[in-house]
Design a protein around this motif. Sequence first.
Motif, PDB file in Angstrom:
ATOM      1  N   HIS A 109      37.683  41.305  36.077  1.00 27.81           N
ATOM      2  CA  HIS A 109      39.163  42.098  36.448  1.00 27.81           C
ATOM      3  C   HIS A 109      39.708  44.202  36.329  1.00 27.81           C
ATOM      4  CE1 HIS A 109      39.422  37.901  37.552  1.00 27.81           C
ATOM      5  NE2 HIS A 109      40.368  37.504  37.298  1.00 27.81           N
ATOM      6  N   ARG A 110      38.381  44.384  36.657  1.00 26.01           N
ATOM      7  CA  ARG A 110      38.588  45.367  35.764  1.00 26.01           C
ATOM      8  C   ARG A 110      37.932  46.471  37.560  1.00 26.01           C
ATOM      9  NH1 ARG A 110      36.667  45.329  30.208  1.00 26.01           N
ATOM     10  NH2 ARG A 110      37.814  44.709  29.107  1.00 26.01           N
ATOM     11  N   ARG A 111      37.964  46.315  38.628  1.00 23.34           N
ATOM     12  CA  ARG A 111      37.601  46.747  39.379  1.00 23.34           C
ATOM     13  C   ARG A 111      38.583  47.845  39.915  1.00 23.34           C
ATOM     14  NH1 ARG A 111      36.597  45.266  45.413  1.00 23.34           N
ATOM     15  NH2 ARG A 111      36.415  46.613  46.295  1.00 23.34           N
ATOM     16  N   ARG A 115      44.600  44.280  43.969  1.00 22.75           N
ATOM     17  CA  ARG A 115      44.299  46.054  43.577  1.00 22.75           C
ATOM     18  C   ARG A 115      44.198  47.012  44.351  1.00 22.75           C
ATOM     19  NH1 ARG A 115      41.560  45.010  39.107  1.00 22.75           N
ATOM     20  NH2 ARG A 115      43.013  44.231  37.411  1.00 22.75           N
ATOM     21  N   ARG A 156      47.226  39.624  39.328  1.00 22.49           N
ATOM     22  CA  ARG A 156      46.049  40.365  38.044  1.00 22.49           C
ATOM     23  C   ARG A 156      44.979  40.591  39.475  1.00 22.49           C
ATOM     24  NH1 ARG A 156      45.225  34.533  35.387  1.00 22.49           N
ATOM     25  NH2 ARG A 156      44.802  34.246  37.699  1.00 22.49           N
ATOM     26  N   VAL A 157      44.594  40.711  40.168  1.00 23.02           N
ATOM     27  CA  VAL A 157      43.557  40.703  41.522  1.00 23.02           C
ATOM     28  C   VAL A 157      43.993  41.046  42.988  1.00 23.02           C
ATOM     29  CG1 VAL A 157      41.886  38.532  40.172  1.00 23.02           C
ATOM     30  CG2 VAL A 157      43.394  38.636  42.228  1.00 23.02           C
ATOM     31  N   ASP A 198      48.266  35.933  43.483  1.00 23.70           N
ATOM     32  CA  ASP A 198      47.553  36.770  42.077  1.00 23.70           C
ATOM     33  C   ASP A 198      47.069  37.866  41.949  1.00 23.70           C
ATOM     34  OD1 ASP A 198      46.356  36.719  39.697  1.00 23.70           O
ATOM     35  OD2 ASP A 198      44.400  35.544  39.687  1.00 23.70           O
ATOM     36  N   TYR A 209      41.184  42.749  46.999  1.00 26.97           N
ATOM     37  CA  TYR A 209      41.059  41.887  45.632  1.00 26.97           C
ATOM     38  C   TYR A 209      39.691  41.809  44.394  1.00 26.97           C
ATOM     39  CZ  TYR A 209      43.655  37.439  45.743  1.00 26.97           C
ATOM     40  OH  TYR A 209      44.269  36.141  45.898  1.00 26.97           O
ATOM     41  N   ASP A 210      40.123  42.046  43.479  1.00 36.69           N
ATOM     42  CA  ASP A 210      39.354  42.334  43.097  1.00 36.69           C
ATOM     43  C   ASP A 210      38.612  40.526  42.180  1.00 36.69           C
ATOM     44  OD1 ASP A 210      37.481  41.957  40.553  1.00 36.69           O
ATOM     45  OD2 ASP A 210      39.132  43.488  39.241  1.00 36.69           O
ATOM     46  N   ARG A 211      37.287  40.847  42.820  1.00 33.11           N
ATOM     47  CA  ARG A 211      36.925  39.105  42.391  1.00 33.11           C
ATOM     48  C   ARG A 211      35.513  39.607  41.448  1.00 33.11           C
ATOM     49  NH1 ARG A 211      37.280  36.190  45.209  1.00 33.11           N
ATOM     50  NH2 ARG A 211      38.077  36.068  47.958  1.00 33.11           N
ATOM     51  N   THR A 212      36.362  40.594  40.754  1.00 27.74           N
ATOM     52  CA  THR A 212      34.665  40.527  39.631  1.00 27.74           C
ATOM     53  C   THR A 212      35.702  39.646  38.401  1.00 27.74           C
ATOM     54  OG1 THR A 212      36.488  42.464  38.114  1.00 27.74           O
ATOM     55  CG2 THR A 212      34.082  42.331  40.178  1.00 27.74           C
ATOM     56  N   LYS A 213      34.658  39.286  37.347  1.00 29.94           N
ATOM     57  CA  LYS A 213      35.042  38.275  36.235  1.00 29.94           C
ATOM     58  C   LYS A 213      35.922  39.362  35.012  1.00 29.94           C
ATOM     59  CE  LYS A 213      31.804  35.107  36.105  1.00 29.94           C
ATOM     60  NZ  LYS A 213      30.182  34.967  34.844  1.00 29.94           N
TER      61      LYS A 213
END
Length: 190
Positions: free
Chosen positions: A164-166, A146, A143-144, A141, A158-162
């Motif tokens: 997806h702006r980490r 990064r 999108r996550v 994925d 791996y961006d696990r924030t809701k």
Amino acid sequence: MAARLGMTSAHEAVLGFLNTIVRQGEKTVDLLATGEAVVRWLEQSGLAATPVATGMEPEELSREARLLRERVRELICRRRVGIAIEVSVLNEYLAGGNYRIELSGDDEGELRVVRRFSSDTPRQVLMAVAVAAADLLARGDFRVIRKCENVDCSLWFYDRTKSHRRRWCEMALCGNRHKVTQFRMRGNPE
Ligand SMILES: [Zn+2]
């Protein structure tokens, strides 16, 4: 050696593999600098469940691991921004792979289907990483997946924030550094 991770964890382990060389500012630390270090990393990553066969040149294993790491990094970088990738770069690695499927039970009676890779050559030892990287390229994925936005920092996450702006590997490191730079730029306009 057995692959035992779920897909997302395996993808995270691949990013962890990229992060075995840490470039932050002037400083570079390579966690795959020796064959022993490679074996240790594989064990800790969860990608390889058992120690690899001995008898191969440790330098060769380290060299192959670092080569694979930079090839995978390039493929992921390209894939992330939607540039076509040369699949043969990874297929060259995968071609040397050899595994059998095994039903495996642990002490608690949990059963898993695992792939047991041969580990006679450095490339075979690294096969679980190459397979996970291939899976990430095909199904990851993006999108996550990064890279830290600090250009002087080489870390992926791996961006696990809701939202997806980490943006940073670590707020305390690169995030704060960015804030300080922004503050200085505002304070001293040139
Ligand atoms: Zn960073």
